[in-house]
Design a protein around this motif. Sequence first.
Motif, PDB file in Angstrom:
ATOM      1  N   VAL A 171       1.045  -1.122  -0.138  1.00 13.71           N
ATOM      2  CA  VAL A 171      -0.081  -0.173   0.037  1.00 13.71           C
ATOM      3  C   VAL A 171       1.176   1.340  -0.082  1.00 13.71           C
ATOM      4  N   LEU A 172       0.628   2.200  -1.053  1.00 15.48           N
ATOM      5  CA  LEU A 172       1.477   3.307  -1.075  1.00 15.48           C
ATOM      6  C   LEU A 172       0.826   4.355  -0.057  1.00 15.48           C
ATOM      7  N   GLU A 173       1.570   5.052   0.656  1.00 15.83           N
ATOM      8  CA  GLU A 173       0.975   5.962   1.769  1.00 15.83           C
ATOM      9  C   GLU A 173       1.462   7.433   0.818  1.00 15.83           C
ATOM     10  N   LEU A 174       0.665   7.894   0.090  1.00 20.00           N
ATOM     11  CA  LEU A 174       1.098   9.107  -0.687  1.00 20.00           C
ATOM     12  C   LEU A 174       0.760  10.343   0.172  1.00 20.00           C
ATOM     13  N   GLU A 175       1.376  11.363   0.133  1.00 24.27           N
ATOM     14  CA  GLU A 175       1.170  12.765   0.756  1.00 24.27           C
ATOM     15  C   GLU A 175       0.232  13.243  -0.133  1.00 24.27           C
ATOM     16  N   PRO A 176      -0.671  14.194   0.302  1.00 25.26           N
ATOM     17  CA  PRO A 176      -1.819  14.551  -0.486  1.00 25.26           C
ATOM     18  C   PRO A 176      -1.325  15.552  -1.632  1.00 25.26           C
ATOM     19  N   ASP A 177      -0.205  16.129  -1.605  1.00 18.00           N
ATOM     20  CA  ASP A 177       0.362  16.685  -2.985  1.00 18.00           C
ATOM     21  C   ASP A 177       0.701  15.662  -3.668  1.00 18.00           C
ATOM     22  N   GLU A 178       1.349  14.597  -3.522  1.00 18.57           N
ATOM     23  CA  GLU A 178       1.730  13.261  -4.328  1.00 18.57           C
ATOM     24  C   GLU A 178       0.592  12.883  -4.762  1.00 18.57           C
ATOM     25  N   ALA A 179      -0.563  12.955  -4.309  1.00 20.27           N
ATOM     26  CA  ALA A 179      -1.835  12.078  -4.619  1.00 20.27           C
ATOM     27  C   ALA A 179      -2.359  12.720  -5.755  1.00 20.27           C
ATOM     28  N   ARG A 180      -2.242  14.250  -5.669  1.00 20.46           N
ATOM     29  CA  ARG A 180      -2.792  15.463  -6.539  1.00 20.46           C
ATOM     30  C   ARG A 180      -2.063  15.410  -7.925  1.00 20.46           C
ATOM     31  N   ALA A 181      -0.604  15.124  -7.645  1.00 23.54           N
ATOM     32  CA  ALA A 181       0.259  15.150  -8.704  1.00 23.54           C
ATOM     33  C   ALA A 181      -0.104  14.015  -9.586  1.00 23.54           C
ATOM     34  N   LEU A 182      -0.251  12.842  -8.958  1.00 29.44           N
ATOM     35  CA  LEU A 182      -0.808  11.590  -9.482  1.00 29.44           C
ATOM     36  C   LEU A 182      -1.847  11.580 -10.176  1.00 29.44           C
ATOM     37  N   PHE A 216     -14.752   2.900 -15.136  1.00 25.89           N
ATOM     38  CA  PHE A 216     -13.837   3.760 -14.752  1.00 25.89           C
ATOM     39  C   PHE A 216     -12.937   4.113 -15.959  1.00 25.89           C
ATOM     40  N   THR A 217     -12.089   5.095 -15.990  1.00 22.15           N
ATOM     41  CA  THR A 217     -11.220   5.588 -16.762  1.00 22.15           C
ATOM     42  C   THR A 217     -10.130   4.842 -16.266  1.00 22.15           C
ATOM     43  N   ALA A 218      -9.155   4.438 -17.202  1.00 20.70           N
ATOM     44  CA  ALA A 218      -8.040   3.638 -16.761  1.00 20.70           C
ATOM     45  C   ALA A 218      -7.380   4.529 -15.718  1.00 20.70           C
ATOM     46  N   GLY A 219      -7.103   5.705 -15.767  1.00 22.15           N
ATOM     47  CA  GLY A 219      -6.402   6.546 -14.717  1.00 22.15           C
ATOM     48  C   GLY A 219      -7.339   6.471 -13.428  1.00 22.15           C
ATOM     49  N   GLU A 220      -8.663   6.499 -13.675  1.00 21.85           N
ATOM     50  CA  GLU A 220      -9.428   6.426 -12.391  1.00 21.85           C
ATOM     51  C   GLU A 220      -9.264   5.025 -11.730  1.00 21.85           C
ATOM     52  N   ASP A 221      -9.211   4.172 -12.514  1.00 19.34           N
ATOM     53  CA  ASP A 221      -8.776   2.878 -11.971  1.00 19.34           C
ATOM     54  C   ASP A 221      -7.701   2.640 -11.277  1.00 19.34           C
ATOM     55  N   ALA A 222      -6.595   3.101 -11.959  1.00 25.91           N
ATOM     56  CA  ALA A 222      -5.237   3.205 -11.367  1.00 25.91           C
ATOM     57  C   ALA A 222      -5.320   3.764  -9.719  1.00 25.91           C
ATOM     58  N   LEU A 223      -5.941   4.970 -10.033  1.00 28.93           N
ATOM     59  CA  LEU A 223      -6.051   5.896  -8.549  1.00 28.93           C
ATOM     60  C   LEU A 223      -6.503   5.167  -7.598  1.00 28.93           C
ATOM     61  N   LEU A 224      -7.894   4.435  -7.797  1.00 23.88           N
ATOM     62  CA  LEU A 224      -8.555   3.379  -6.927  1.00 23.88           C
ATOM     63  C   LEU A 224      -7.496   2.315  -6.340  1.00 23.88           C
ATOM     64  N   LYS A 225      -6.994   1.836  -7.136  1.00 16.47           N
ATOM     65  CA  LYS A 225      -5.968   0.735  -6.911  1.00 16.47           C
ATOM     66  C   LYS A 225      -4.858   1.269  -5.849  1.00 16.47           C
ATOM     67  N   LEU A 226      -4.404   2.433  -6.076  1.00 18.88           N
ATOM     68  CA  LEU A 226      -3.435   3.188  -5.214  1.00 18.88           C
ATOM     69  C   LEU A 226      -3.955   3.657  -4.186  1.00 18.88           C
ATOM     70  N   GLY A 227      -5.082   3.715  -3.846  1.00 23.13           N
ATOM     71  CA  GLY A 227      -5.917   4.292  -2.594  1.00 23.13           C
ATOM     72  C   GLY A 227      -5.985   5.822  -2.581  1.00 23.13           C
ATOM     73  N   THR A 228      -5.819   6.566  -3.601  1.00 20.31           N
ATOM     74  CA  THR A 228      -5.975   7.777  -3.780  1.00 20.31           C
ATOM     75  C   THR A 228      -7.394   8.312  -4.203  1.00 20.31           C
ATOM     76  N   GLU A 229      -8.427   7.554  -4.277  1.00 23.21           N
ATOM     77  CA  GLU A 229      -9.813   7.804  -4.626  1.00 23.21           C
ATOM     78  C   GLU A 229     -10.559   8.987  -4.191  1.00 23.21           C
ATOM     79  N   GLY A 230     -10.109   9.409  -2.841  1.00 18.76           N
ATOM     80  CA  GLY A 230     -10.890  10.584  -2.105  1.00 18.76           C
ATOM     81  C   GLY A 230     -10.133  11.820  -2.306  1.00 18.76           C
ATOM     82  N   ALA A 231      -9.008  12.032  -2.881  1.00 13.38           N
ATOM     83  CA  ALA A 231      -8.038  13.108  -3.020  1.00 13.38           C
ATOM     84  C   ALA A 231      -8.799  14.048  -4.004  1.00 13.38           C
ATOM     85  N   ASP A 232      -8.564  15.236  -4.079  1.00 11.98           N
ATOM     86  CA  ASP A 232      -9.202  16.149  -4.917  1.00 11.98           C
ATOM     87  C   ASP A 232      -8.102  16.484  -6.049  1.00 11.98           C
ATOM     88  N   ALA A 233      -8.302  16.708  -7.449  1.00 12.69           N
ATOM     89  CA  ALA A 233      -7.547  16.759  -8.263  1.00 12.69           C
ATOM     90  C   ALA A 233      -6.976  18.335  -8.487  1.00 12.69           C
TER      91      ALA A 233
END
Length: 132
Positions: free
Chosen positions: A89-100, A115-132
């Motif tokens: 599990v990646l523990e991304l900082e909020p700014d890292e999640a936004r950059a991703l 889901f778009t491939a990007g959204e699917d990847a974000l869900l798998k990385l656990g960043t689904e709740g971060a704002d872009a």
Amino acid sequence: MAARPDRVERLTNLLALLLETSRPLSLVEIAAALDGQYAAGESARRAAFECDKAALREIGVPIETEVLSGNQAGVTVYHIDRDRYELAVLELEPDEARALQMALAAVRSTSGDGFTAGEDALLKLGTEGADA
């Protein structure tokens, strides 16, 4: 008689089998589960399996072996330790999640679940709740 699958297919099937098994498997059990993908002869089957095992290990798949005792003394069994194989599990900082999220925003292809491939990847990385 069906043609024997190519090596990539056999490697993929071996990987899937060893990932999904609930217990370590012997070569005889592996060959039976992958019906027809390994030669019937013991030495040819062993040689192909050893090559496949080495190829998977070469790309980082942690195939583990264990030699049994008791009434199965000397039988070698194989499995993959999922904890060592799967991405932690990646523990991304909020700014890292936004950059991703921004980097993946350009991906527009849709996966089978809508889901778009990007959204699917974000869900798998656990960043689904971060704002872009």
